[in-house]
Design a protein around this motif. Structure first.
Motif, PDB file in Angstrom:
ATOM      1  N   GLN A   8       0.829  -1.200   0.000  1.00  0.00           N
ATOM      2  CA  GLN A   8       0.000   0.000   0.000  1.00  0.00           C
ATOM      3  C   GLN A   8       0.867   1.254   0.000  1.00  0.00           C
ATOM      4  OE1 GLN A   8      -3.616  -0.480   1.832  1.00  0.00           O
ATOM      5  NE2 GLN A   8      -3.836   1.597   2.566  1.00  0.00           N
ATOM      6  N   GLY A   9       0.534   2.183  -0.885  1.00  0.00           N
ATOM      7  CA  GLY A   9       1.242   3.451  -0.963  1.00  0.00           C
ATOM      8  C   GLY A   9       0.271   4.608  -0.798  1.00  0.00           C
ATOM      9  N   VAL A  10       0.813   5.804  -0.824  1.00  0.00           N
ATOM     10  CA  VAL A  10       0.014   7.023  -0.681  1.00  0.00           C
ATOM     11  C   VAL A  10       0.206   7.870  -1.929  1.00  0.00           C
ATOM     12  CG1 VAL A  10      -0.341   9.124   0.671  1.00  0.00           C
ATOM     13  CG2 VAL A  10       0.272   6.987   1.821  1.00  0.00           C
ATOM     14  N   ARG A  11      -0.911   8.223  -2.580  1.00  0.00           N
ATOM     15  CA  ARG A  11      -0.872   9.145  -3.716  1.00  0.00           C
ATOM     16  C   ARG A  11      -0.750  10.556  -3.154  1.00  0.00           C
ATOM     17  NH1 ARG A  11      -5.501   7.890  -7.280  1.00  0.00           N
ATOM     18  NH2 ARG A  11      -6.675   8.910  -5.638  1.00  0.00           N
ATOM     19  N   LEU A  12       0.284  11.282  -3.534  1.00  0.00           N
ATOM     20  CA  LEU A  12       0.588  12.561  -2.911  1.00  0.00           C
ATOM     21  C   LEU A  12      -0.434  13.657  -3.216  1.00  0.00           C
ATOM     22  CD1 LEU A  12       4.470  12.744  -3.139  1.00  0.00           C
ATOM     23  CD2 LEU A  12       3.027  11.901  -1.295  1.00  0.00           C
ATOM     24  N   ALA A  13      -1.137  13.568  -4.333  1.00  0.00           N
ATOM     25  CA  ALA A  13      -2.090  14.623  -4.700  1.00  0.00           C
ATOM     26  C   ALA A  13      -3.239  14.746  -3.714  1.00  0.00           C
ATOM     27  CB  ALA A  13      -2.635  14.375  -6.103  1.00  0.00           C
TER      28      ALA A  13
ATOM     29  N   THR B  79      -4.310   5.384 -13.230  1.00  0.00           N
ATOM     30  CA  THR B  79      -4.179   6.783 -13.645  1.00  0.00           C
ATOM     31  C   THR B  79      -2.711   7.123 -13.860  1.00  0.00           C
ATOM     32  OG1 THR B  79      -6.080   7.263 -12.223  1.00  0.00           O
ATOM     33  CG2 THR B  79      -4.822   9.142 -13.011  1.00  0.00           C
ATOM     34  N   LYS B  80      -2.447   7.979 -14.830  1.00  0.00           N
ATOM     35  CA  LYS B  80      -1.080   8.468 -15.036  1.00  0.00           C
ATOM     36  C   LYS B  80      -1.022   9.932 -14.621  1.00  0.00           C
ATOM     37  CE  LYS B  80      -1.820   9.305 -19.945  1.00  0.00           C
ATOM     38  NZ  LYS B  80      -2.969   8.623 -20.471  1.00  0.00           N
ATOM     39  N   GLY B  81       0.187  10.483 -14.578  1.00  0.00           N
ATOM     40  CA  GLY B  81       0.355  11.867 -14.146  1.00  0.00           C
ATOM     41  C   GLY B  81       0.160  12.021 -12.650  1.00  0.00           C
ATOM     42  N   GLU B  82       0.645  11.051 -11.899  1.00  0.00           N
ATOM     43  CA  GLU B  82       0.523  11.100 -10.434  1.00  0.00           C
ATOM     44  C   GLU B  82       1.796  10.599  -9.786  1.00  0.00           C
ATOM     45  OE1 GLU B  82      -3.025   8.799  -9.803  1.00  0.00           O
ATOM     46  OE2 GLU B  82      -1.977   6.911 -10.005  1.00  0.00           O
ATOM     47  N   VAL B  83       1.971  10.963  -8.501  1.00  0.00           N
ATOM     48  CA  VAL B  83       3.145  10.577  -7.729  1.00  0.00           C
ATOM     49  C   VAL B  83       2.700   9.793  -6.510  1.00  0.00           C
ATOM     50  CG1 VAL B  83       5.148  11.424  -6.448  1.00  0.00           C
ATOM     51  CG2 VAL B  83       4.425  12.598  -8.535  1.00  0.00           C
ATOM     52  N   TRP B  84       3.375   8.675  -6.263  1.00  0.00           N
ATOM     53  CA  TRP B  84       3.081   7.794  -5.123  1.00  0.00           C
ATOM     54  C   TRP B  84       4.315   7.693  -4.243  1.00  0.00           C
ATOM     55  CZ3 TRP B  84      -1.433   4.936  -4.171  1.00  0.00           C
ATOM     56  CH2 TRP B  84      -2.430   5.042  -5.158  1.00  0.00           C
ATOM     57  N   THR B  85       4.092   7.474  -2.941  1.00  0.00           N
ATOM     58  CA  THR B  85       5.205   7.221  -2.032  1.00  0.00           C
ATOM     59  C   THR B  85       4.932   5.949  -1.235  1.00  0.00           C
ATOM     60  OG1 THR B  85       6.681   8.199  -0.392  1.00  0.00           O
ATOM     61  CG2 THR B  85       4.350   8.687  -0.152  1.00  0.00           C
ATOM     62  N   PHE B  86       5.997   5.192  -0.973  1.00  0.00           N
ATOM     63  CA  PHE B  86       5.898   3.903  -0.288  1.00  0.00           C
ATOM     64  C   PHE B  86       6.965   3.811   0.792  1.00  0.00           C
ATOM     65  CE2 PHE B  86       4.507   3.476  -4.612  1.00  0.00           C
ATOM     66  CZ  PHE B  86       3.327   2.767  -4.517  1.00  0.00           C
ATOM     67  N   GLU B  87       6.597   3.260   1.927  1.00  0.00           N
ATOM     68  CA  GLU B  87       7.558   2.937   2.986  1.00  0.00           C
ATOM     69  C   GLU B  87       7.967   1.489   2.767  1.00  0.00           C
ATOM     70  OE1 GLU B  87       8.799   5.203   5.120  1.00  0.00           O
ATOM     71  OE2 GLU B  87       7.576   6.615   3.982  1.00  0.00           O
ATOM     72  N   VAL B  88       9.271   1.220   2.622  1.00  0.00           N
ATOM     73  CA  VAL B  88       9.713  -0.111   2.213  1.00  0.00           C
ATOM     74  C   VAL B  88      10.699  -0.812   3.154  1.00  0.00           C
ATOM     75  CG1 VAL B  88       9.230   0.296  -0.224  1.00  0.00           C
ATOM     76  CG2 VAL B  88      11.473   0.901   0.696  1.00  0.00           C
ATOM     77  N   PRO B  89      10.936  -0.313   4.388  1.00  0.00           N
ATOM     78  CA  PRO B  89      11.868  -1.047   5.255  1.00  0.00           C
ATOM     79  C   PRO B  89      11.400  -2.487   5.486  1.00  0.00           C
ATOM     80  CG  PRO B  89      11.311   1.062   6.240  1.00  0.00           C
ATOM     81  CD  PRO B  89      10.397   0.861   5.053  1.00  0.00           C
ATOM     82  N   GLY B  90      12.331  -3.397   5.455  1.00  0.00           N
ATOM     83  CA  GLY B  90      12.010  -4.802   5.697  1.00  0.00           C
ATOM     84  C   GLY B  90      11.712  -5.586   4.431  1.00  0.00           C
ATOM     85  N   LEU B  91      11.393  -4.904   3.336  1.00  0.00           N
ATOM     86  CA  LEU B  91      11.197  -5.603   2.074  1.00  0.00           C
ATOM     87  C   LEU B  91      12.549  -5.884   1.431  1.00  0.00           C
ATOM     88  CD1 LEU B  91       8.224  -3.607   0.499  1.00  0.00           C
ATOM     89  CD2 LEU B  91       8.150  -5.856   1.596  1.00  0.00           C
ATOM     90  N   VAL B  92      12.600  -6.926   0.616  1.00  0.00           N
ATOM     91  CA  VAL B  92      13.824  -7.263  -0.101  1.00  0.00           C
ATOM     92  C   VAL B  92      13.811  -6.625  -1.488  1.00  0.00           C
ATOM     93  CG1 VAL B  92      15.199  -9.173  -1.027  1.00  0.00           C
ATOM     94  CG2 VAL B  92      14.074  -9.400   1.195  1.00  0.00           C
ATOM     95  N   LYS B  93      12.655  -6.654  -2.150  1.00  0.00           N
ATOM     96  CA  LYS B  93      12.507  -6.089  -3.494  1.00  0.00           C
ATOM     97  C   LYS B  93      11.177  -5.347  -3.601  1.00  0.00           C
ATOM     98  CE  LYS B  93      15.240  -9.557  -5.948  1.00  0.00           C
ATOM     99  NZ  LYS B  93      16.240  -8.752  -6.618  1.00  0.00           N
ATOM    100  N   PHE B  94      11.089  -4.470  -4.618  1.00  0.00           N
ATOM    101  CA  PHE B  94       9.862  -3.738  -4.908  1.00  0.00           C
ATOM    102  C   PHE B  94       9.721  -3.677  -6.423  1.00  0.00           C
ATOM    103  CE2 PHE B  94       7.167  -0.136  -5.715  1.00  0.00           C
ATOM    104  CZ  PHE B  94       6.271  -0.138  -4.674  1.00  0.00           C
ATOM    105  N   ARG B  95       8.469  -3.751  -6.913  1.00  0.00           N
ATOM    106  CA  ARG B  95       8.224  -3.615  -8.349  1.00  0.00           C
ATOM    107  C   ARG B  95       6.862  -2.958  -8.581  1.00  0.00           C
ATOM    108  NH1 ARG B  95       7.267 -10.029  -9.811  1.00  0.00           N
ATOM    109  NH2 ARG B  95       5.146 -10.186  -8.958  1.00  0.00           N
ATOM    110  N   ALA B  96       6.692  -2.444  -9.787  1.00  0.00           N
ATOM    111  CA  ALA B  96       5.399  -1.914 -10.237  1.00  0.00           C
ATOM    112  C   ALA B  96       5.002  -2.776 -11.428  1.00  0.00           C
ATOM    113  CB  ALA B  96       5.517  -0.447 -10.619  1.00  0.00           C
ATOM    114  N   ARG B  97       4.178  -3.804 -11.146  1.00  0.00           N
ATOM    115  CA  ARG B  97       3.806  -4.779 -12.180  1.00  0.00           C
ATOM    116  C   ARG B  97       2.701  -4.200 -13.057  1.00  0.00           C
ATOM    117  NH1 ARG B  97      -0.113  -8.627 -11.973  1.00  0.00           N
ATOM    118  NH2 ARG B  97      -0.256  -8.426  -9.698  1.00  0.00           N
ATOM    119  N   LEU B  98       2.930  -4.175 -14.352  1.00  0.00           N
ATOM    120  CA  LEU B  98       1.945  -3.684 -15.309  1.00  0.00           C
ATOM    121  C   LEU B  98       1.062  -4.864 -15.700  1.00  0.00           C
ATOM    122  CD1 LEU B  98       1.076  -1.168 -16.892  1.00  0.00           C
ATOM    123  CD2 LEU B  98       2.742  -1.805 -18.651  1.00  0.00           C
ATOM    124  N   SER B  99      -0.168  -4.891 -15.159  1.00  0.00           N
ATOM    125  CA  SER B  99      -1.057  -6.034 -15.402  1.00  0.00           C
ATOM    126  C   SER B  99      -1.979  -5.806 -16.593  1.00  0.00           C
ATOM    127  CB  SER B  99      -1.877  -6.359 -14.152  1.00  0.00           C
ATOM    128  OG  SER B  99      -2.746  -5.294 -13.841  1.00  0.00           O
TER     129      SER B  99
END
Length: 140
Positions: A90-95, A105-125
């Motif tokens: 889960q992330g937070v859309r800054l707008a 939606t495109k044209g947006e910015v997201w932020t994520f807290e990731v401590p403890g994770l090994v990897k992160f990805r944005a899967r295009l489904s």
């Protein structure tokens, strides 16, 4: 008046004049700044796919911008634990501070807290009518 004994780090910065109960100088913790690493998870992708996986290492926050020309798309934000299993993150859309694990939606910015994770990805489904990019910064 007692004289102060100072500790110095390897760069010659004075770090402490405090003393422990036995009279030895105490090392204070200080931060000279954060590390920032550019991240590209999807680069003008026109087909569904996992994109580039980001090795989280000691980074704490990811801030990502979703852009492109696609008329429709679905991005799913995922993190891998030590087992290698991928989970929605889960992330937070800054707008508007809306929270979510995916976006269409495109044209947006997201932020994520990731401590403890090994990897992160944005899967295009899903993607149609153009391309999608996901780029930003990781901050320690």
């Amino acid at each position: 008046m007692a004289s102060n004994s100072y500790l110095y780090d390897s760069n010659g910065w004075k770090t402490s004049s405090r003393k422990d109960v036995d009279g030895t100088p105490v090392m204070d913790v200080y931060n000279k700044g954060s590390f920032v690493k550019p991240v590209t998870l999807q680069n003008a992708a026109t087909a569904v796919g996992n994109g580039t996986e980001f090795d989280v290492e000691s980074y704490k926050t990811l801030t990502l911008e979703v852009s492109g020309t696609a008329t429709s798309h679905t991005l799913v934000f995922e993190g891998a634990s030590v087992s290698g299993t991928w989970y929605a993150v889960q992330g937070v859309r800054l707008a508007d501070f809306a929270m979510g694990t995916q976006t269409t939606t495109k044209g947006e910015v997201w932020t994520f807290e990731v401590p403890g994770l090994v990897k992160f990805r944005a899967r295009l489904s899903a993607v149609a009518g153009g391309n999608v990019s996901v780029k930003g910064n990781a901050v320690s």
